[in-house]
Design a protein around this motif. Structure first.
Motif, mmCIF file in Angstrom:
data_model
loop_
_atom_site.group_PDB
_atom_site.id
_atom_site.type_symbol
_atom_site.label_atom_id
_atom_site.label_comp_id
_atom_site.label_asym_id
_atom_site.label_seq_id
_atom_site.Cartn_x
_atom_site.Cartn_y
_atom_site.Cartn_z
ATOM 1 N N ARG A 99 -5.836 9.353 -28.837
ATOM 2 C CA ARG A 99 -6.509 9.163 -29.621
ATOM 3 C C ARG A 99 -6.565 7.241 -30.006
ATOM 4 O O ARG A 99 -7.381 6.622 -30.241
ATOM 5 C CB ARG A 99 -6.705 9.727 -31.212
ATOM 6 C CG ARG A 99 -7.700 9.343 -31.953
ATOM 7 C CD ARG A 99 -7.603 10.765 -33.064
ATOM 8 N NE ARG A 99 -7.014 12.330 -32.965
ATOM 9 C CZ ARG A 99 -6.471 12.586 -32.920
ATOM 10 N NH1 ARG A 99 -5.871 12.114 -34.187
ATOM 11 N NH2 ARG A 99 -6.293 13.793 -32.834
ATOM 12 N N GLU A 102 -7.526 5.852 -27.348
ATOM 13 C CA GLU A 102 -9.529 6.216 -27.349
ATOM 14 C C GLU A 102 -10.095 4.793 -28.021
ATOM 15 O O GLU A 102 -11.507 4.381 -28.093
ATOM 16 C CB GLU A 102 -10.196 6.919 -27.818
ATOM 17 C CG GLU A 102 -8.993 7.866 -26.404
ATOM 18 C CD GLU A 102 -9.708 9.219 -26.213
ATOM 19 O OE1 GLU A 102 -9.951 9.969 -27.772
ATOM 20 O OE2 GLU A 102 -9.382 10.361 -25.245
ATOM 21 N N GLN A 103 -9.799 5.076 -29.142
ATOM 22 C CA GLN A 103 -10.419 3.635 -30.367
ATOM 23 C C GLN A 103 -10.407 2.548 -29.796
ATOM 24 O O GLN A 103 -11.348 2.162 -29.856
ATOM 25 C CB GLN A 103 -9.317 4.185 -31.917
ATOM 26 C CG GLN A 103 -9.914 5.564 -32.342
ATOM 27 C CD GLN A 103 -8.946 5.701 -33.380
ATOM 28 O OE1 GLN A 103 -8.117 5.198 -33.941
ATOM 29 N NE2 GLN A 103 -8.655 7.189 -34.161
ATOM 30 N N ARG A 104 -9.086 1.725 -29.183
ATOM 31 C CA ARG A 104 -8.759 0.980 -29.062
ATOM 32 C C ARG A 104 -10.392 0.444 -28.010
ATOM 33 O O ARG A 104 -11.322 -0.352 -27.667
ATOM 34 C CB ARG A 104 -7.362 0.395 -28.840
ATOM 35 C CG ARG A 104 -6.908 -0.322 -29.864
ATOM 36 C CD ARG A 104 -5.823 -0.045 -29.525
ATOM 37 N NE ARG A 104 -4.038 0.067 -30.394
ATOM 38 C CZ ARG A 104 -3.981 0.743 -30.449
ATOM 39 N NH1 ARG A 104 -3.281 1.435 -29.379
ATOM 40 N NH2 ARG A 104 -2.671 0.927 -30.967
ATOM 41 N N LEU A 105 -9.949 1.383 -27.181
ATOM 42 C CA LEU A 105 -11.360 0.696 -26.384
ATOM 43 C C LEU A 105 -12.969 0.933 -26.584
ATOM 44 O O LEU A 105 -13.739 0.168 -25.817
ATOM 45 C CB LEU A 105 -10.732 2.124 -25.221
ATOM 46 C CG LEU A 105 -11.788 1.456 -23.676
ATOM 47 C CD1 LEU A 105 -11.559 0.716 -22.949
ATOM 48 C CD2 LEU A 105 -11.722 2.625 -22.768
ATOM 49 N N ALA A 106 -12.450 1.720 -27.629
ATOM 50 C CA ALA A 106 -14.592 1.759 -27.740
ATOM 51 C C ALA A 106 -14.650 0.445 -28.738
ATOM 52 O O ALA A 106 -16.095 0.045 -28.927
ATOM 53 C CB ALA A 106 -14.461 3.256 -28.716
ATOM 54 N N ARG A 107 -13.514 0.392 -29.210
ATOM 55 C CA ARG A 107 -14.044 -1.283 -30.385
ATOM 56 C C ARG A 107 -13.971 -2.718 -28.934
ATOM 57 O O ARG A 107 -14.958 -3.169 -29.220
ATOM 58 C CB ARG A 107 -13.339 -1.599 -30.714
ATOM 59 C CG ARG A 107 -12.633 -0.460 -32.290
ATOM 60 C CD ARG A 107 -11.943 -0.926 -33.773
ATOM 61 N NE ARG A 107 -10.469 -1.621 -32.927
ATOM 62 C CZ ARG A 107 -9.657 -0.603 -33.494
ATOM 63 N NH1 ARG A 107 -10.164 0.623 -33.650
ATOM 64 N NH2 ARG A 107 -8.493 -0.731 -32.865
ATOM 65 N N THR A 109 -14.829 -1.757 -25.959
ATOM 66 C CA THR A 109 -15.984 -1.983 -25.584
ATOM 67 C C THR A 109 -17.252 -2.534 -26.183
ATOM 68 O O THR A 109 -18.335 -3.201 -26.026
ATOM 69 C CB THR A 109 -16.298 -0.526 -24.700
ATOM 70 O OG1 THR A 109 -15.339 -0.035 -24.163
ATOM 71 C CG2 THR A 109 -17.280 -0.726 -24.092
ATOM 72 N N ALA A 110 -17.146 -1.853 -27.391
ATOM 73 C CA ALA A 110 -17.974 -2.547 -28.491
ATOM 74 C C ALA A 110 -18.868 -4.551 -28.585
ATOM 75 O O ALA A 110 -19.862 -4.408 -28.841
ATOM 76 C CB ALA A 110 -18.814 -1.802 -29.968
ATOM 77 N N ASN A 113 -19.833 -5.620 -24.746
ATOM 78 C CA ASN A 113 -21.478 -5.115 -24.680
ATOM 79 C C ASN A 113 -22.415 -6.177 -26.125
ATOM 80 O O ASN A 113 -23.352 -6.590 -25.971
ATOM 81 C CB ASN A 113 -21.709 -3.380 -25.329
ATOM 82 C CG ASN A 113 -21.579 -2.740 -24.376
ATOM 83 O OD1 ASN A 113 -21.244 -3.585 -23.398
ATOM 84 N ND2 ASN A 113 -20.802 -1.349 -25.160
#
Length: 119
Positions: A99, A102-107, A109-110, A113
């Motif tokens: 988990r 996943e949160q680190r990857l989402a940050r 990626t954001a 972008n």
């Protein structure tokens, strides 16, 4: 005092399902006998005290690393494991780590972008 079931036998403290017929010094052979109200109250207080004075649960959310240096080349061999139980295959720790990853990857990626949109 042990934290037995509040409705355990008056004489020996065993539950009705485990009891059958038992021997107790001072009482002898006996069948399950319902406890007194004072025994129930005392047992409930003992269970509550045991629950409140117990150590806090281990959450298995911390990561530790074991580093073994390989002297043939100067790179360490690092193994991550649960710092609470010491198991590299701890399911709770792996679930928390997944988990967090996943949160680190989402940050990341954001952020990527957001930079891409500004250029």
């Amino acid at each position: 005092m042990s934290a037995s079931s509040p409705n355990a036998c008056r004489h020996c403290g065993l539950d009705v399902r485990e009891h059958m017929q038992r021997w107790k010094a001072g009482v002898g052979w006996h069948k399950w006998t319902p406890p007194t109200q004072d025994q129930i109250k005392t047992r409930m207080r003992a269970r509550r005290f045991a629950r409140l004075s117990a150590l806090p649960p281990e959450y298995h959310a911390t990561t530790a690393e074991y580093t073994e240096w390989n002297y043939a080349c100067d790179t360490p061999d690092t193994t991550e494991y649960c710092a609470d139980c010491g198991d590299p295959e701890c399911p709770r720790w792996m679930r928390v780590q997944d988990r967090l990853d996943e949160q680190r990857l989402a940050r990341t990626t954001a952020r990527f972008n957001a930079r891409k949109d500004t250029t």
